[in-house]
Design an enzyme around this catalytic site. Structure first.
Site, mmCIF file in Angstrom:
data_model
loop_
_atom_site.group_PDB
_atom_site.id
_atom_site.type_symbol
_atom_site.label_atom_id
_atom_site.label_comp_id
_atom_site.label_asym_id
_atom_site.label_seq_id
_atom_site.Cartn_x
_atom_site.Cartn_y
_atom_site.Cartn_z
ATOM 1 N N LYS A 264 0.884 -1.292 0.075
ATOM 2 C CA LYS A 264 -0.165 -0.124 -0.081
ATOM 3 C C LYS A 264 0.960 1.103 0.180
ATOM 4 O O LYS A 264 0.601 2.382 -0.523
ATOM 5 C CB LYS A 264 -1.019 -0.074 1.140
ATOM 6 C CG LYS A 264 -0.399 0.404 2.468
ATOM 7 C CD LYS A 264 -1.510 0.210 3.748
ATOM 8 C CE LYS A 264 -0.607 0.721 4.918
ATOM 9 N NZ LYS A 264 -0.074 1.890 4.999
ATOM 10 N N THR A 265 2.047 1.269 0.612
ATOM 11 C CA THR A 265 2.725 2.272 0.880
ATOM 12 C C THR A 265 3.210 2.896 -0.636
ATOM 13 O O THR A 265 3.432 3.876 -1.062
ATOM 14 C CB THR A 265 4.060 2.214 1.653
ATOM 15 O OG1 THR A 265 3.549 1.827 2.800
ATOM 16 C CG2 THR A 265 4.878 3.554 1.892
ATOM 17 N N ASP B 155 -3.983 7.689 4.373
ATOM 18 C CA ASP B 155 -3.403 6.554 4.727
ATOM 19 C C ASP B 155 -4.092 5.872 5.917
ATOM 20 O O ASP B 155 -4.418 6.559 6.906
ATOM 21 C CB ASP B 155 -1.865 6.478 4.960
ATOM 22 C CG ASP B 155 -1.143 5.016 4.914
ATOM 23 O OD1 ASP B 155 -1.686 4.071 4.493
ATOM 24 O OD2 ASP B 155 0.130 5.026 5.431
ATOM 25 N N GLU B 156 -4.041 4.421 6.078
ATOM 26 C CA GLU B 156 -4.632 3.723 7.275
ATOM 27 C C GLU B 156 -6.011 4.387 7.673
ATOM 28 O O GLU B 156 -6.330 4.717 9.045
ATOM 29 C CB GLU B 156 -3.699 4.138 8.469
ATOM 30 C CG GLU B 156 -2.458 3.627 8.225
ATOM 31 C CD GLU B 156 -2.319 2.204 8.429
ATOM 32 O OE1 GLU B 156 -3.276 1.320 8.303
ATOM 33 O OE2 GLU B 156 -0.934 1.374 8.319
ATOM 34 N N GLN C 71 -7.772 -4.676 9.733
ATOM 35 C CA GLN C 71 -6.704 -4.019 10.640
ATOM 36 C C GLN C 71 -7.307 -3.072 11.520
ATOM 37 O O GLN C 71 -6.365 -2.012 11.831
ATOM 38 C CB GLN C 71 -5.409 -3.735 9.937
ATOM 39 C CG GLN C 71 -4.900 -4.926 9.121
ATOM 40 C CD GLN C 71 -3.485 -4.677 8.405
ATOM 41 O OE1 GLN C 71 -2.577 -4.505 9.054
ATOM 42 N NE2 GLN C 71 -3.496 -4.811 7.022
ATOM 43 N N ARG D 267 2.106 -9.773 11.193
ATOM 44 C CA ARG D 267 3.619 -9.258 11.092
ATOM 45 C C ARG D 267 4.695 -9.998 10.774
ATOM 46 O O ARG D 267 5.879 -9.666 10.268
ATOM 47 C CB ARG D 267 3.689 -8.633 12.538
ATOM 48 C CG ARG D 267 2.815 -7.806 13.344
ATOM 49 C CD ARG D 267 2.461 -6.647 12.265
ATOM 50 N NE ARG D 267 1.377 -6.836 11.594
ATOM 51 C CZ ARG D 267 1.038 -6.009 10.410
ATOM 52 N NH1 ARG D 267 1.966 -5.254 10.143
ATOM 53 N NH2 ARG D 267 -0.025 -6.413 9.853
#
Length: 747
Positions: free
Chosen positions: A32-33, A223-224, A257, A614
């Site tokens: 995504k980044t 973002d997020e 998330q 993770r």
């Protein structure tokens, strides 16, 4: 545009579709980044002016990384993109228009401790019980009110809120809230929530200002997005959701998330996005580039038990990898030892570095026993989210002088250093000054001249005022780092620290030097929080804003080769080759507080999903049959989440484990069913023996488990725990706290 060749088809479509509202559902490890970064680069290459782009993140670190990546693609253009955290961007806007809110341009930003200090002072002055009106609880309640746009003047009109306060035995909360806001205003200070709260009202009341930023920010990226709260989303809608708006907004996030409800984040924002905006184009990033197939499969299985979710199928083309290791232990001490042994094995056999390993836990209190074993085995580690550098006393003392120099109305900075070093200004004099300031609705600084005080205290306060004014005169003539060094010397702080030549004292001087070095570095480096076409010269105000808005993620020292110990909440956004998720027990993970509702349990499951994803190559899940909690030995069943992972992808030391529920319905929810109690046995003349009578090797009788043999005894006094083997039981080996166990010694 060679960089587009690095993207898969869905990523490329998300990058190159630039008009209208966009929703990018980004699974863990899905790049995504890269999508956000290349989207901004693509906008710039399509001729969009950099100052017309607003990119909002949750950490300065994320903004900095994004900026660096874009610069590699398009060069210096990125320096004029508005990129930073919600709080840093909004603080920048507020500084331009602070006068419209009755605030100085150089308002200070209170951190959480500053806010609690203000609350403590108000509670004390109102003669309220500090245990009932605890600063943490009051601060959280104030934050909730602001996040829901409830002003102090409106709060007492909400009958349900007032009733909640009465039920919590805090009927005077609304008065504290009023005084808190008024006192911060007099001090020229805003807390973190104010940076959102006041920006919303600025846009609401000043239409020209809102129009200015609507015209400026033609393209907005977030973002997020699943971590945004009601207030953040409300501000975004002010900017882009209006009649005839092109609504060029791209939000990136993952409902699976969403784990920050306790901070006010609402999953409803991402679920409701397609209803709020017309003709939303949705892209799902489902390929995971991070983890091996077993880990991805486990994650998919876990999240399938949540009924409310945006359907997606995360996949990877990586190898199957290692099965997920499940370790059962008898106690938390054994759990820590097994984890450390496994780490040593991974380092030796798989050549992992310490920095490639993380231990995750549900509560910070779980770190203690791991720390003990790391020290015993001489393994370097760090606690992620420990005491911040900027929370150390000597650092806060100097920062308070810097804040007071910029804004002498800052009440918290004033209280901290007005009598440090000692100037003969006692508590009673400060209480009188505060009382006079409140009566006259003045800041403490403004109240000095006319407050009725003893002559000695008055003289000391006036001299203190002269000292601070002397610092202010130097602000426009020397660099921030030189000013800070001058203040450190002239304030009297330096002689105090120099006089302490203990190792701790030397460490404090080192911390101050590190702080001064940081200001110097700030002067010389590019801005990492916000950049724009009319970027200002580096000022002490700018540096203070930067450190006020730092998060744990921004303070990460990636160069140290240490094992990371952290809560699952803190791990979001990070990745490690090897991850240990510990304490997988009912009432711990999931937390006992999540048992109250399905929504809370769903969030706990999302938290477990975050923990699992993770891991890149190795994932280890551990649980203990017993652990000390609040000084008492507790016994918990294995976490229900372990039942939601297929047995065939687990490598376990558990002889028998519950089978995974057969339901394959998407979102099926299986409640945890406690095991039935064993019936008591009819034992003639049963009489429990005293704790002192029970020894290793003794044959004993238990009303439920029958006859057994004591294999081991741990602990002392009333904390003694016996390991007993009961041959007639399905699970023969049990650990029992003797003062509760009721064992009769037979021989």
């Amino acid at each position: 545009m060679g960089y587009l060749d690095e993207l898969n088809d869905v990523q490329k479509a998300a990058v190159t579709t630039i008009d209208g509202p966009i929703l990018v559902i980004a699974g863990p490890g899905s790049g995504k980044t890269r999508v956000l970064t290349y989207r901004i680069a693509y906008l710039l290459e399509q001729g969009v002016s950099p100052w017309n782009i607003l990119s909002l993140t949750f950490t300065n670190k994320a903004a900095r990384e994004m900026k660096e990546r874009i610069e590699n693609v398009v060069g210096d253009k990125v320096k004029n993109v508005w990129a930073g955290t919600f709080h840093s961007i909004f603080a920048r806007i507020l500084r331009y228009h602070a006068d419209k809110l009755g605030y100085p341009k150089d308002f200070v930003i209170y951190d959480a401790q500053d806010s609690k200090n203000v609350i403590k002072a108000i509670v004390s002055e109102m003669s309220l019980d500090p245990k009932i009106y605890a600063p943490n609880a009051i601060a959280a309640r104030i934050s909730s009110a602001k996040t829901n746009l409830i002003a102090p003047s409106k709060y007492e009109l909400h009958a349900d809120l007032m009733e909640e306060d009465r039920a919590a035995r805090r009927p005077y909360f609304y008065q504290i809230y009023k005084q808190y806001m008024a006192r911060n205003h007099r001090s020229g200070a805003m807390d973190f929530d104010d940076l959102l709260y006041f920006l919303y009202w600025l846009f609401r009341k000043e239409k020209e200002v809102l129009l200015e930023y609507r015209n400026k920010f033609k393209y907005v990226l977030v973002d997020e997005f699943q971590d945004t709260n009601f207030l953040q989303y409300s501000i975004l809608k002010q900017l882009v959701h209006y009649e005839k708006s092109p609504a060029n907004i791209c939000v990136v996030g993952d409902d699976a998330q969403s784990i920050y409800a306790f901070r006010g984040a609402t999953i409803d924002n991402i679920f409701g996005y397609e209803k709020d905006f017309k003709n939303v184009k949705t892209f799902k990033l489902e390929q995971n580039y991070r983890s091996t197939n077993y880990i991805v499969q486990a994650a998919n299985e876990i999240i399938s038990y949540n009924s409310r979710q945006i359907k997606k199928d995360i996949w990877t083309d990586k190898m199957e990898g290692n099965k997920i290791k499940l370790i059962k232990t008898s106690s938390d001490a054994e759990e820590a030892k097994r984890v450390v042994d496994t780490i040593l094995e991974q380092k030796n056999r798989n050549h992992l570095k310490n920095s490639e390993i993380a231990i995750l836990y549900r509560t910070n209190a779980q770190s203690r026993v791991f720390e003990e074993y790391f020290r015993r085995y001489d393994i370097a580690y760090r606690i992620y989210g420990g005491l911040s550098f900027y929370q150390r006393k000597e650092v806060k003392d100097l920062v308070a002088y810097l804040k007071l120099t910029i804004n002498p109305k800052d009440g918290e900075a004033f209280r901290r250093v007005v009598n440090y070093p000692k100037r003969g200004i006692g508590k009673s004099s400060l209480d009188k000054l505060a009382k006079y300031a409140n009566e006259q609705e003045l800041s403490l600084w403004e109240a000095i001249d006319n407050a009725p005080l003893p002559a000695r205290a008055k003289d000391a306060l006036l001299k203190f005022k002269v000292l601070i004014k002397g610092f202010q005169k130097k602000m426009d003539t020397i660099q921030p780092s030189d000013l800070a060094r001058f203040i450190f010397n002239a304030s009297g702080l330096r002689p105090i620290l120099i006089a302490d030549n203990t190792p701790e004292g030397v460490g404090r001087i080192d911390n101050i030097n590190s702080l001064l070095d940081g200001i110097k570095a700030y002067e010389e480096e590019d801005s990492v929080v916000v950049v724009q076409e009319d970027e200002e010269a580096k000022t002490l105000t700018g540096w203070l804003q930067n450190i006020s808005l730092l998060t744990d993620a921004d303070k990460e020292n990636e160069s140290s080769d240490v094992v990371t110990l952290m809560s699952v909440h803190a791990a979001k956004g990070l990745e490690f080759k090897s991850v240990f998720v510990t304490g997988m027990e009912e009432k711990l993970f999931p937390s006992f507080m999540s048992m109250e509702s399905k929504e809370s349990m769903d969030e706990e499951r999302r938290l477990f999903y975050v923990a699992v994803t993770r891991a890149e190559q190795y994932l280890t899940l551990t649980y203990a049959e017993s652990r000390y909690k609040f000084g008492q030995m507790t016994y918990n069943a294995p976490s229900r989440f372990l039942e939601e992972i297929s047995s065939d992808i687990l490598e376990s030391n558990v002889v028998e484990r519950p089978t995974r529920p057969t339901s394959t319905v998407q979102g099926a929810f299986k409640p945890y069913l406690p095991k039935k109690k064993l019936p008591k046995r009819r034992i003639p003349n049963f009489k429990p023996s005293s704790v002192e009578e029970i020894k290793k090797g003794a044959t004993v009788m238990h009303e439920f488990f029958g006859k057994g043999k004591v294999l081991q005894i741990d602990g002392t006094n009333d904390k003694k725990v016996a390991t007993v083997y009961f041959k007639d039981m399905e699970k023969p080996e049990r650990r029992l706290m003797l003062r509760f166990a009721k064992l009769q010694v037979l021989s």
